[in-house]
Scaffold this active site. Sequence first.
Site, short mmCIF file in Angstrom:
data_model
loop_
_atom_site.label_atom_id
_atom_site.label_comp_id
_atom_site.label_asym_id
_atom_site.label_seq_id
_atom_site.Cartn_x
_atom_site.Cartn_y
_atom_site.Cartn_z
N TYR A 1 -4.66 3.45 8.18
CA TYR A 1 -6.00 2.87 8.30
C TYR A 1 -6.58 3.15 9.68
CZ TYR A 1 -3.69 0.66 4.46
OH TYR A 1 -2.96 0.45 3.33
N VAL B 1 1.26 -3.73 3.78
CA VAL B 1 1.28 -5.03 4.46
C VAL B 1 2.55 -5.84 4.18
CG1 VAL B 1 -1.22 -5.34 4.79
CG2 VAL B 1 -0.14 -6.16 2.67
N TYR C 1 -3.94 -2.45 -10.07
CA TYR C 1 -3.79 -2.34 -8.61
C TYR C 1 -2.85 -3.43 -8.04
CZ TYR C 1 -4.99 -2.63 -3.67
OH TYR C 1 -4.91 -2.69 -2.30
N LYS D 1 0.40 3.46 -2.94
CA LYS D 1 -0.77 4.35 -3.09
C LYS D 1 -0.38 5.83 -2.97
CE LYS D 1 -3.63 0.59 -1.33
NZ LYS D 1 -4.34 0.02 -0.14
N SER E 1 0.80 -1.23 0.00
CA SER E 1 0.00 0.00 0.00
C SER E 1 0.83 1.28 0.00
CB SER E 1 -0.94 0.02 1.20
OG SER E 1 -1.99 -0.87 0.97
#
Length: 312
Positions: free
Chosen positions: A246, A264, A194, A70, A67
């Site tokens: 998050y 992760v 993605y 992103k 992630s």
Amino acid sequence: MAALDGLEQAVAEISAEMSGQTDRGKVADYIPQLGGVNPDQFGLAVVLADGRAICGGDADTAFSIQSISKVFTLTLALGKIGDSLWRRVGREPSGNPFNSIVQLEYEHGKPRNPFINAGALALADVILSGHRPREALGEILRFIRHVADDDGISIDQGVAISEQETGFRNAALANYMRSYAMLDNPVEFVLGVYFHHCAIAMSCRQLAMAARYLAFSGRHGPDGRTVISPERARRINAIMLTCGHYDGSGDFAFRVGIPGKSGVGGGILAVVPGRASVCVWSPGLDDNGNSRLGKIALERLSRRMGWSVFGA
Ligand code: GLN
């Protein structure tokens, strides 16, 4: 330079402290290819205004950025469609796990922020429009290589395929968004882009180099080339601070106090505005899917260097 001496010592000491930790969290195994990563690794890299990298531990070992990618796709999507991006995705913390489906239903398919999985699928969709998946991926990779100043960065195909084969939840999120007409491109194309950008492999040193434009007002360094405007860099940092971890974002701000984005794969990319870009990596995760030792190491580093954006 006293401040810099302090930093070298801090990086060396924190790296040594982390190698002795026994409670290292749990490696992500819902992506089978990541489940085999050795949890005993730890790396730390700090890149300063002059481009110097201060490194400790396994700072040159490549890992799955997941992630963290992103941050770069957000930069690209904003570059492509500007502020109209915010019609497609929100910018509020989610307070939910990164792959939550519940919130998406409440909010009619509009992801709460660009860093949860649904939000990142929206970014991939924006980057994909007008391109084939292969071209969109090429654009993402080229951008990351450019900001990292390193043409050797590539996608780990094994990780991409592993995630593609098991990404049922992401497929559910993408289908759900498409049902609300929140994706313009075919679901399988969006997912393909993605999964592949999440599977880019980079080391702490490469990631810290790549994030200089966020630490130095949109430029590679105080005197370096411009990547984005200062305002855009400030805003991306704000979203990293509020949404980068998050449902653990509040605690990260409380304990570390600088913008950061976790993945992760166990990496955390962090930004100390005007001073440094930082990347830490340790594969074991906490319950929110954030690197357990990575967070502890950044907490110690930020405290020792007085780097919290909330005051010394
Ligand atoms: N590729 C991962 C997923 O979609 C990214 C999640 C993460 O790093 N938090 O589940």
